[in-house]
Design a protein around this motif. Structure first.
Motif, PDB file in Angstrom:
ATOM      1  N   GLN A 155       0.812  -1.208   0.000  1.00 27.40           N
ATOM      2  CA  GLN A 155       0.000   0.000   0.000  1.00 27.40           C
ATOM      3  C   GLN A 155       0.853   1.269   0.000  1.00 27.40           C
ATOM      4  N   ALA A 156       1.991   1.229   0.670  1.00 31.34           N
ATOM      5  CA  ALA A 156       2.840   2.417   0.737  1.00 31.34           C
ATOM      6  C   ALA A 156       3.415   2.722  -0.638  1.00 31.34           C
ATOM      7  N   ASP A 157       3.471   3.995  -0.994  1.00 26.99           N
ATOM      8  CA  ASP A 157       3.921   4.400  -2.328  1.00 26.99           C
ATOM      9  C   ASP A 157       5.314   3.864  -2.652  1.00 26.99           C
ATOM     10  N   ALA A 158       6.262   4.082  -1.751  1.00 34.05           N
ATOM     11  CA  ALA A 158       7.647   3.695  -2.036  1.00 34.05           C
ATOM     12  C   ALA A 158       7.776   2.184  -2.187  1.00 34.05           C
ATOM     13  N   GLU A 159       7.087   1.432  -1.320  1.00 35.25           N
ATOM     14  CA  GLU A 159       7.176  -0.021  -1.394  1.00 35.25           C
ATOM     15  C   GLU A 159       6.533  -0.559  -2.655  1.00 35.25           C
ATOM     16  N   MET A 160       5.391   0.015  -3.031  1.00 32.58           N
ATOM     17  CA  MET A 160       4.745  -0.432  -4.261  1.00 32.58           C
ATOM     18  C   MET A 160       5.638  -0.142  -5.465  1.00 32.58           C
ATOM     19  N   TRP A 161       6.188   1.072  -5.508  1.00 29.28           N
ATOM     20  CA  TRP A 161       7.030   1.455  -6.643  1.00 29.28           C
ATOM     21  C   TRP A 161       8.265   0.557  -6.721  1.00 29.28           C
ATOM     22  N   LEU A 162       8.920   0.330  -5.604  1.00 32.24           N
ATOM     23  CA  LEU A 162      10.130  -0.497  -5.602  1.00 32.24           C
ATOM     24  C   LEU A 162       9.819  -1.950  -5.933  1.00 32.24           C
ATOM     25  N   THR A 163       8.649  -2.439  -5.494  1.00 28.92           N
ATOM     26  CA  THR A 163       8.262  -3.811  -5.832  1.00 28.92           C
ATOM     27  C   THR A 163       8.139  -3.972  -7.340  1.00 28.92           C
ATOM     28  N   LEU A 164       7.467  -3.019  -7.983  1.00 23.12           N
ATOM     29  CA  LEU A 164       7.285  -3.093  -9.438  1.00 23.12           C
ATOM     30  C   LEU A 164       8.603  -2.855 -10.166  1.00 23.12           C
ATOM     31  N   ALA A 165       9.403  -1.909  -9.690  1.00 23.04           N
ATOM     32  CA  ALA A 165      10.685  -1.624 -10.343  1.00 23.04           C
ATOM     33  C   ALA A 165      11.643  -2.810 -10.213  1.00 23.04           C
ATOM     34  N   THR A 166      11.626  -3.469  -9.071  1.00 26.15           N
ATOM     35  CA  THR A 166      12.485  -4.644  -8.883  1.00 26.15           C
ATOM     36  C   THR A 166      12.102  -5.755  -9.843  1.00 26.15           C
ATOM     37  N   SER A 167      10.798  -5.933 -10.063  1.00 28.52           N
ATOM     38  CA  SER A 167      10.341  -7.029 -10.933  1.00 28.52           C
ATOM     39  C   SER A 167      10.708  -6.795 -12.392  1.00 28.52           C
ATOM     40  N   VAL A 168      11.026  -5.564 -12.773  1.00 24.59           N
ATOM     41  CA  VAL A 168      11.476  -5.318 -14.146  1.00 24.59           C
ATOM     42  C   VAL A 168      12.807  -6.028 -14.384  1.00 24.59           C
ATOM     43  N   ALA A 169      13.672  -6.006 -13.381  1.00 19.44           N
ATOM     44  CA  ALA A 169      14.962  -6.688 -13.510  1.00 19.44           C
ATOM     45  C   ALA A 169      14.899  -8.136 -13.055  1.00 19.44           C
ATOM     46  N   LEU A 170      13.929  -8.455 -12.192  1.00 21.53           N
ATOM     47  CA  LEU A 170      13.810  -9.804 -11.637  1.00 21.53           C
ATOM     48  C   LEU A 170      12.353 -10.244 -11.726  1.00 21.53           C
ATOM     49  N   PRO A 171      11.899 -10.654 -12.918  1.00 17.43           N
ATOM     50  CA  PRO A 171      10.502 -11.059 -13.083  1.00 17.43           C
ATOM     51  C   PRO A 171      10.137 -12.191 -12.138  1.00 17.43           C
TER      52      PRO A 171
END
Length: 449
Positions: A251-267
């Protein structure tokens, strides 16, 4: 034994020496024994030794065959003239009828010096089995030497049956070998993660503080939630990469953003095999049936998500084909360049092309260690008279050339998703959000595997 091993120069082999190396009497020597002995010395010495070895075997009542001796002379001349490839030499060795084929199913035999105890055991067991089949008349090495396609197919089938048949102790050779191979791959990958993570952190320490751009993060998170709430690109692509659904994202903005950004490099969708990764890198795109992937709990990727499974498969294949070197090269350029750094797919490919790991703290020391190890090995070779013969370099020269367009193609989906995340702007330049967030996401990717 085979190509890519040490050879002793200035030594002429006698038949008795071949028997000593093989640990058998002259009358029981196999073609493989003779071939291994010939490959253990310089080709010029092996050629000079051929007549004497042949006479010794004839005298012992074990003449082998004319086709074997002809093939031995031919391959040794080819090696001496530096025209032999790895395939030429290993193919000749396999044609002796008791040397296992280099690749059996999904298993690849390492060279002797690199085999694990398990590989060494299974290889020896398979050699023993092939010797039994040869003695029983089920293998015709003369046909193998002549390149008979049917004989070759039957030879491989014989090995495949042994590899998939339980041993008396219950182990299945293929299964235990592949399990060990998987464990080794995971260990190597973890080591590469740790090394890359250390190098990235060294870069970040050099750059200094990178504050979180709160306003940009809040705006990007709001846009992402809107995108994720709608079917189709781009939201569902990012959700599919993350292996989550809209409800399970933080729910937190930073955690959501980092979760999605991390999955770009690590699907986090269904993992691709190493074979698929190599295929994707070589071909840039892949066939859908080879790279079909799923998702958690029947979410994006099925008919309910209903948009573009082909594009998702291509995106997953592209990202999976990028390795630690590629990502570290890109992170190095973006971290040191800061906001405004060009970050199109073409720019990222150029960063990979120009990357020098020796300039990265942490990696430079490793390069020095490898150089010192290589120097020690060369010194040992000079002292003992042994050297490594390289028969296969000509085969792979074409693959050493950097294919910038292919690497650019692999980064196309990466930059598309970075754009949606707000990590790069409409001009494909790094934003303040990307400068802060992409290195943080990359650290997570190299920590979470």
């Amino acid at each position: 034994m085979g190509p890519g091993r040490r050879t002793l120069r200035g030594v002429e082999l006698a038949a008795d020496r071949v028997a000593e190396l093989a640990g058998r009497p002259l009358g029981e020597l196999r073609r493989r024994d003779v071939a291994i002995a010939l490959l253990s010395v310089a080709p010029e010495d092996a050629l000079a030794s051929l007549p004497g070895i042949r006479r010794g075997l004839v005298a012992a009542g074990n003449p082998l065959s004319a086709s074997f001796w002809d093939s031995a002379e031919a391959i040794l001349h080819k090696i001496s003239d530096h025209e032999a490839t790895f395939g030429d030499v290993h193919g000749w060795l396999e044609a002796t009828g008791t040397e296992p084929t280099g690749i059996i199913g999904l298993h690849v035999w390492e060279e002797p010096s690199q085999r694990s105890p398990l590989q060494e055991e299974m290889h020896a067991r398979l050699v023993s089995y092939l010797e039994e089949r040869l003695a029983a008349g089920e293998i015709d090495p003369d046909k193998l030497t002549a390149g008979d396609a049917k004989a070759r197919q039957e030879y491989l089938a014989l090995q495949e049956r042994w590899m998939t048949t339980p041993l008396p102790d219950g182990r299945v050779p293929m299964t235990v070998l592949l399990d060990e191979q998987d464990e080794a791959f995971l260990a190597d990958w973890a080591a590469a993660d740790a090394e890359s993570l250390s190098a990235l952190r060294s870069m970040l320490q050099t750059v200094g503080e990178r504050p979180v751009p709160a306003d940009e993060l809040q705006s990007a998170a709001a846009r992402l939630r809107e995108d994720i709430a709608r079917p189709g690109w781009p939201g569902q692509m990012l959700v599919s990469f993350s292996g989550r659904n809209a409800e399970s994202l933080p729910q937190a903005d930073a955690e959501m953003w980092l979760t999605l950004a991390t999955s770009v490099a690590l699907p986090q969708g269904d993992p691709l095999s190493e074979e698929d990764k190599e295929f994707a890198r070589a071909m840039e795109w892949a066939e859908d049936e080879d790279l079909d992937f799923g998702d958690a709990d029947g979410e994006p990727g099925d008919e309910a998500a209903g948009d573009q499974p082909d594009e998702m498969s291509a995106a997953m294949a592209s990202v999976a084909a990028l390795d630690h070197f590629d990502w570290l090269a890109v992170m190095s350029a973006l971290v040191t360049g800061g906001p405004g750094t060009p970050a199109s797919a073409a720019d990222l490919a150029r960063y990979v092309r120009d990357f020098d790991p020796g300039e990265v703290p942490g990696l430079a020391a490793n390069d020095q260690d490898e150089t010192e190890d290589e120097d020690e090995e060369n010194a040992e070779d000079a002292a003992t008279g042994y050297e490594y013969e390289d028969f296969d370099s000509a085969d792979f020269d074409d693959f050493d050339d950097f294919d910038e367009l292919s690497i650019e193609g692999l980064f196309l989906h990466v930059t598309a998703m970075w754009s949606v995340l707000g990590a790069i702007d409409e001009d494909d330049r790094l934003t303040r959000l990307g400068w802060w967030g992409l290195p943080e996401a990359m650290q997570r990717a190299w920590t979470e595997q």
